[in-house]
Design a protein around this motif. Structure first.
Motif, PDB file in Angstrom:
ATOM      1  N   GLN A 207      56.088  56.065   9.276  1.00  4.11           N
ATOM      2  CA  GLN A 207      54.939  56.229  10.163  1.00  4.11           C
ATOM      3  C   GLN A 207      53.793  55.313   9.739  1.00  4.11           C
ATOM      4  O   GLN A 207      53.096  54.739  10.569  1.00  4.11           O
ATOM      5  N   GLY A 208      53.605  55.165   8.432  1.00  6.68           N
ATOM      6  CA  GLY A 208      52.572  54.264   7.921  1.00  6.68           C
ATOM      7  C   GLY A 208      52.813  52.832   8.368  1.00  6.68           C
ATOM      8  O   GLY A 208      51.872  52.126   8.752  1.00  6.68           O
ATOM      9  N   ILE A 209      54.069  52.406   8.318  1.00  7.09           N
ATOM     10  CA  ILE A 209      54.421  51.049   8.759  1.00  7.09           C
ATOM     11  C   ILE A 209      54.130  50.885  10.252  1.00  7.09           C
ATOM     12  O   ILE A 209      53.570  49.879  10.689  1.00  7.09           O
ATOM     13  N   GLU A 210      54.480  51.900  11.029  1.00  9.49           N
ATOM     14  CA  GLU A 210      54.223  51.848  12.469  1.00  9.49           C
ATOM     15  C   GLU A 210      52.721  51.796  12.753  1.00  9.49           C
ATOM     16  O   GLU A 210      52.266  51.018  13.599  1.00  9.49           O
ATOM     17  N   ASP A 211      51.946  52.604  12.031  1.00 13.35           N
ATOM     18  CA  ASP A 211      50.485  52.594  12.212  1.00 13.35           C
ATOM     19  C   ASP A 211      49.893  51.246  11.829  1.00 13.35           C
ATOM     20  O   ASP A 211      48.959  50.758  12.467  1.00 13.35           O
ATOM     21  N   LEU A 212      50.433  50.634  10.782  1.00 13.91           N
ATOM     22  CA  LEU A 212      49.960  49.322  10.335  1.00 13.91           C
ATOM     23  C   LEU A 212      50.230  48.255  11.395  1.00 13.91           C
ATOM     24  O   LEU A 212      49.380  47.411  11.682  1.00 13.91           O
ATOM     25  N   GLU A 213      51.403  48.314  12.016  1.00 17.25           N
ATOM     26  CA  GLU A 213      51.737  47.363  13.075  1.00 17.25           C
ATOM     27  C   GLU A 213      50.840  47.557  14.295  1.00 17.25           C
ATOM     28  O   GLU A 213      50.416  46.589  14.932  1.00 17.25           O
ATOM     29  N   GLN A 214      50.515  48.817  14.603  1.00 22.71           N
ATOM     30  CA  GLN A 214      49.616  49.087  15.730  1.00 22.71           C
ATOM     31  C   GLN A 214      48.203  48.582  15.445  1.00 22.71           C
ATOM     32  O   GLN A 214      47.532  48.065  16.334  1.00 22.71           O
ATOM     33  N   LEU A 215      47.756  48.750  14.191  1.00 26.24           N
ATOM     34  CA  LEU A 215      46.448  48.219  13.794  1.00 26.24           C
ATOM     35  C   LEU A 215      46.417  46.710  13.970  1.00 26.24           C
ATOM     36  O   LEU A 215      45.462  46.155  14.526  1.00 26.24           O
ATOM     37  N   TRP A 216      47.461  46.034  13.500  1.00 31.77           N
ATOM     38  CA  TRP A 216      47.562  44.582  13.623  1.00 31.77           C
ATOM     39  C   TRP A 216      47.473  44.165  15.092  1.00 31.77           C
ATOM     40  O   TRP A 216      46.680  43.293  15.455  1.00 31.77           O
ATOM     41  N   GLU A 217      48.276  44.812  15.927  1.00 34.49           N
ATOM     42  CA  GLU A 217      48.305  44.454  17.346  1.00 34.49           C
ATOM     43  C   GLU A 217      46.948  44.726  18.003  1.00 34.49           C
ATOM     44  O   GLU A 217      46.460  43.919  18.802  1.00 34.49           O
ATOM     45  N   ARG A 218      46.322  45.842  17.662  1.00 37.95           N
ATOM     46  CA  ARG A 218      45.027  46.194  18.238  1.00 37.95           C
ATOM     47  C   ARG A 218      43.940  45.171  17.868  1.00 37.95           C
ATOM     48  O   ARG A 218      43.176  44.730  18.722  1.00 37.95           O
ATOM     49  N   GLU A 219      43.904  44.783  16.588  1.00 40.92           N
ATOM     50  CA  GLU A 219      42.872  43.839  16.138  1.00 40.92           C
ATOM     51  C   GLU A 219      43.058  42.462  16.773  1.00 40.92           C
ATOM     52  O   GLU A 219      42.086  41.820  17.180  1.00 40.92           O
ATOM     53  N   TYR A 220      44.309  41.992  16.855  1.00 40.24           N
ATOM     54  CA  TYR A 220      44.538  40.676  17.451  1.00 40.24           C
ATOM     55  C   TYR A 220      44.404  40.707  18.970  1.00 40.24           C
ATOM     56  O   TYR A 220      44.001  39.711  19.578  1.00 40.24           O
ATOM     57  N   ALA A 221      44.703  41.850  19.585  1.00 43.66           N
ATOM     58  CA  ALA A 221      44.481  41.972  21.033  1.00 43.66           C
ATOM     59  C   ALA A 221      42.984  41.892  21.329  1.00 43.66           C
ATOM     60  O   ALA A 221      42.567  41.242  22.292  1.00 43.66           O
ATOM     61  N   HIS A 222      42.192  42.529  20.488  1.00 47.53           N
ATOM     62  CA  HIS A 222      40.731  42.476  20.659  1.00 47.53           C
ATOM     63  C   HIS A 222      40.225  41.040  20.474  1.00 47.53           C
ATOM     64  O   HIS A 222      39.384  40.560  21.255  1.00 47.53           O
TER      65      HIS A 222
END
Length: 199
Positions: A87-102
């Protein structure tokens, strides 16, 4: 119930495109911050994400190995711990995608009314952020000795990455030096000392 927890960073700094010239950054004058500082902060964020993703992936692998003499309760805890790491890995990937999408949306919005060099700079940044958004750092360590898989928890533990700030200073400097090209350095000093940009 799991016995471990993972701490996903609240945010990461997107990388400034390496091909962006120091003198092209409008925010350079506005924020009083040099391009190299921003560039390195983004690189540090990427290294941090890579270390966390790799080490949590290895911990999830460790949880797959049965422990001699464990009972059903211990096995359930081990499986729950594995889920926490995944779950931590999945959350980290979502953080990455969110920051670069912004960052991508910001570049698109800023490019709308821009002209000339500013427009070109923002278009390059937009393409960079779009590519980075879909390519988070992932676990890519091969098992030792050319094997198909790890054979023990100990082998997994030995492959863990040392967090960047815990590495020896000479290793940190060598890593940073590897990011710089001659044209980036020349571009940086071009603004200060009128050195011709070799590009």
């Amino acid at each position: 119930m799991a016995t471990v927890s993972v701490n996903v960073p609240p945010e990461i700094c997107p990388e400034v495109p390496a091909f962006t010239l120091w003198s092209e950054l409008v925010e350079q004058q506005e924020r009083g911050e040099s391009f190299i500082q921003r560039f390195l902060r983004g690189k540090y964020s990427t290294l941090e994400v890579k270390t966390l993703a790799t080490n949590w992936s290895l911990e999830a692998l460790v949880c797959q190995f049965a422990v001699p003499g464990e009972d059903q309760a211990a096995r359930e805890i081990r499986n729950a711990n594995r889920e926490v790491y995944l779950q931590g890995i999945e959350d980290l990937e979502q953080l990455w995608e969110r920051e670069y999408a912004h960052a991508f949306k910001s570049a698109v919005k800023s490019a709308t009314g821009a002209r000339g060099l500013d427009k070109k700079r923002l278009e390059r940044a937009r393409e960079h952020y779009l590519a980075m958004k879909g390519a988070p750092p992932i676990f890519d360590i091969d098992p030792p000795n050319g094997d198909q898989y790890w054979v023990s928890a100990r082998e997994c533990q030995q492959e863990k990455l040392v967090p960047f700030m815990n590495r020896a200073k000479v290793d940190r400097l060598r890593t940073y030096e590897g990011y710089f090209t001659k044209d980036m350095v020349a571009s940086h000093y071009n603004t200060i000392m009128n050195i011709v940009d070799i590009r």
